[in-house]
Enzyme design. Structure first.
Site, mmCIF file in Angstrom:
data_model
loop_
_atom_site.group_PDB
_atom_site.id
_atom_site.type_symbol
_atom_site.label_atom_id
_atom_site.label_comp_id
_atom_site.label_asym_id
_atom_site.label_seq_id
_atom_site.Cartn_x
_atom_site.Cartn_y
_atom_site.Cartn_z
ATOM 1 C CB CYS A 159 -82.644 -52.120 116.736
ATOM 2 S SG CYS A 159 -81.175 -53.207 116.769
ATOM 3 C CG HIS A 298 -86.514 -52.335 111.664
ATOM 4 N ND1 HIS A 298 -85.688 -51.396 112.144
ATOM 5 C CD2 HIS A 298 -86.085 -53.546 112.393
ATOM 6 C CE1 HIS A 298 -84.811 -52.115 113.297
ATOM 7 N NE2 HIS A 298 -85.044 -53.213 113.289
ATOM 8 C CD GLU A 309 -90.245 -53.089 108.551
ATOM 9 O OE1 GLU A 309 -90.288 -52.010 108.841
ATOM 10 O OE2 GLU A 309 -89.336 -53.823 108.344
ATOM 11 C CE LYS A 330 -82.378 -50.624 110.286
ATOM 12 N NZ LYS A 330 -83.406 -50.120 110.524
ATOM 13 C CG HIS A 335 -79.669 -52.756 112.365
ATOM 14 N ND1 HIS A 335 -79.914 -51.494 112.847
ATOM 15 C CD2 HIS A 335 -80.407 -53.580 112.705
ATOM 16 C CE1 HIS A 335 -80.792 -51.866 113.594
ATOM 17 N NE2 HIS A 335 -81.198 -53.065 113.418
ATOM 18 C CG PHE A 394 -82.190 -58.128 119.880
ATOM 19 C CD1 PHE A 394 -82.770 -58.479 118.418
ATOM 20 C CD2 PHE A 394 -80.775 -58.668 120.231
ATOM 21 C CE1 PHE A 394 -81.704 -59.114 117.807
ATOM 22 C CE2 PHE A 394 -80.030 -59.211 119.000
ATOM 23 C CZ PHE A 394 -80.533 -59.294 117.902
#
Length: 405
Positions: A159, A298, A309, A330, A335, A394
């Site tokens: 991502c 994010h 975050e 988002k 996403h 990830f």
């Protein structure tokens, strides 16, 4: 060291298939999420996704070539054509000094899924299977389209992919290795295989209400919504852009790249790696603490990401975190995986350019662990002078870019 600016933008997203439509949707809090229509979602636990609507690849690609490209590559080329045309760069740059840094977190999974079905049912495997599936093919195809013979780097960091692509392109131009680079990412993963895979690792929301599915920083968040599309930017050396009279959206001034080295899917709850990425980007950008700051977070709408975050912003900014304008687009686009960083970089550039902060929609109940200003539900006007965009992937990959007005 050279200065680097953004001179072209292009996007294919769940809230619009061009920059004007996308930005109008973001400013007005339009939700691009709905019940999955690409396949029958009765076979999957996750029922909603943020799909691209009414996309016509033949506006950008010859019809006979479309069938040789996975959808993620079609999205990438469409956004790249928009960005290159917007920039006016063609005919104004040496082809050996024009690069392409376009990545994908997953690559051609639709092709992979279809060809596996062919294998199981005894049908022929397409001779285009491999070139359609590989994750670097969008970058290669864009380079061929525009005869870009300079540096080419298709980043793959889940991502964080397209934020890293933009950051690495920024450093390549800053270091004098290219005059302009087409940078960003693309993704098209709304398939039964991908949806079931992300559901099995407990990443996706199981909410069936599109308006309550992607709710970043809200106390009731419970997973992200799969999105798709592409975001592409033309990055250009400042003097080169100025000499040809190019319009400039914003300056890219900083980049942070770190790794949590913690877990294959979960962020480090201490958030030190993410905070260091933010600090690196701001330090390179010359951040003083006096800037009016916008953060495109994010903000995945997962319990762990949004709280960690928030902690990262506090670690990086101290008390200044409470004064920053923050939002997660988002909440509208879902996403978009490998495309998400580029689309959010575009939103950051447009926020600087217009003085409008897009909202985090669907926000109804505050979370004590997420106590910053997330621009709930409605856009606001603010004279922001610097923006950062964060993405995390990830494998523990952290990326942050800093932009100046």
């Amino acid at each position: 060291m050279k200065r680097v600016v953004i001179t072209g933008l292009g996007a294919v997203t769940p809230v619009g298939n061009d920059i004007k439509t996308m930005w109008e949707s973001m400013k007005n809090g339009v939700c691009g999420i709905d019940i999955i229509s690409k396949f029958d979602p009765s076979q999957t636990k996750a029922k909603v996704a943020a799909e691209v609507k009414d996309f016509d690849p033949t506006l950008y690609i010859e019809k006979r070539e479309v069938r040789k490209m996975d959808l993620f590559c079609q999205y990438a080329i469409a956004a790249a054509v928009q960005a290159v045309e917007d920039s006016g760069i063609m005919g104004n740059v040496d082809e050996t000094r024009l690069g392409v840094y376009v990545g994908s977190g997953v690559g051609g999974i639709q092709t992979f899924y279809e060809q596996c079905n062919n294998l199981i049912t005894g049908k022929n495997i397409s001779p285009f299977f491999i070139p359609m599936m590989i994750g670097n093919i969008a970058s290669g195809s864009i380079a061929m389209r525009f005869k870009a013979k300079g540096p080419s780097l298709p980043v793959v960091t889940a991502c964080a992919t397209s934020t890293h692509a933009i950051g690495e392109a920024f450093h390549a131009i800053k270091g004098g290795y290219a005059d302009a680079i087409i940078a960003g990412g693309a993704e098209a993963t709304i398939t039964p295989l991908a949806i079931m895979g992300f559901t099995s690792c407990k990443a996706l929301t199981l909410s069936e209400d599109p308006k309550k599915a992607s709710i970043p920083f809200d106390k009731n968040r419970n997973g992200f919504v799969m999105g798709e599309g592409s975001g592409i930017l033309v990055l250009e050396e400042y003097e080169h852009a100025k000499a040809r009279g190019a319009k400039i959206y914003a300056e890219i001034a900083g980049y942070g790249n770190t790794c949590d080295a913690y877990h294959i899917t979960a962020p480090d709850p201490e958030a030190k790696g993410a905070a260091n990425a933010v600090k690196l980007a701001l330090e390179e950008a010359g951040y003083t603490g006096n800037e009016e700051l916008y953060i495109n977070a994010h903000g995945t709408s997962t319990p762990m990401n949004d709280s960690s975050e928030t902690k990262a912003f506090k670690l990086a900014l101290g008390d200044k975190a409470y004064k920053a304008h923050i939002s997660s687009t988002k909440s509208m686009t879902g996403h978009m995986l490998g495309a998400t960083g580029a689309v959010e970089a575009i939103a950051s550039a447009l926020a600087l350019n217009t003085g409008i902060i897009p909202p985090t929609i669907g926000y109804t109940e505050p979370d004590p662990e997420c106590d910053l200003d997330y621009t709930p539900n409605k856009a606001v006007e603010a004279p922001v002078t610097m923006a950062i965009s964060t993405t995390f992937g990830f494998g523990g990959h952290n990326a942050c870019i800093a932009l100046k007005k």
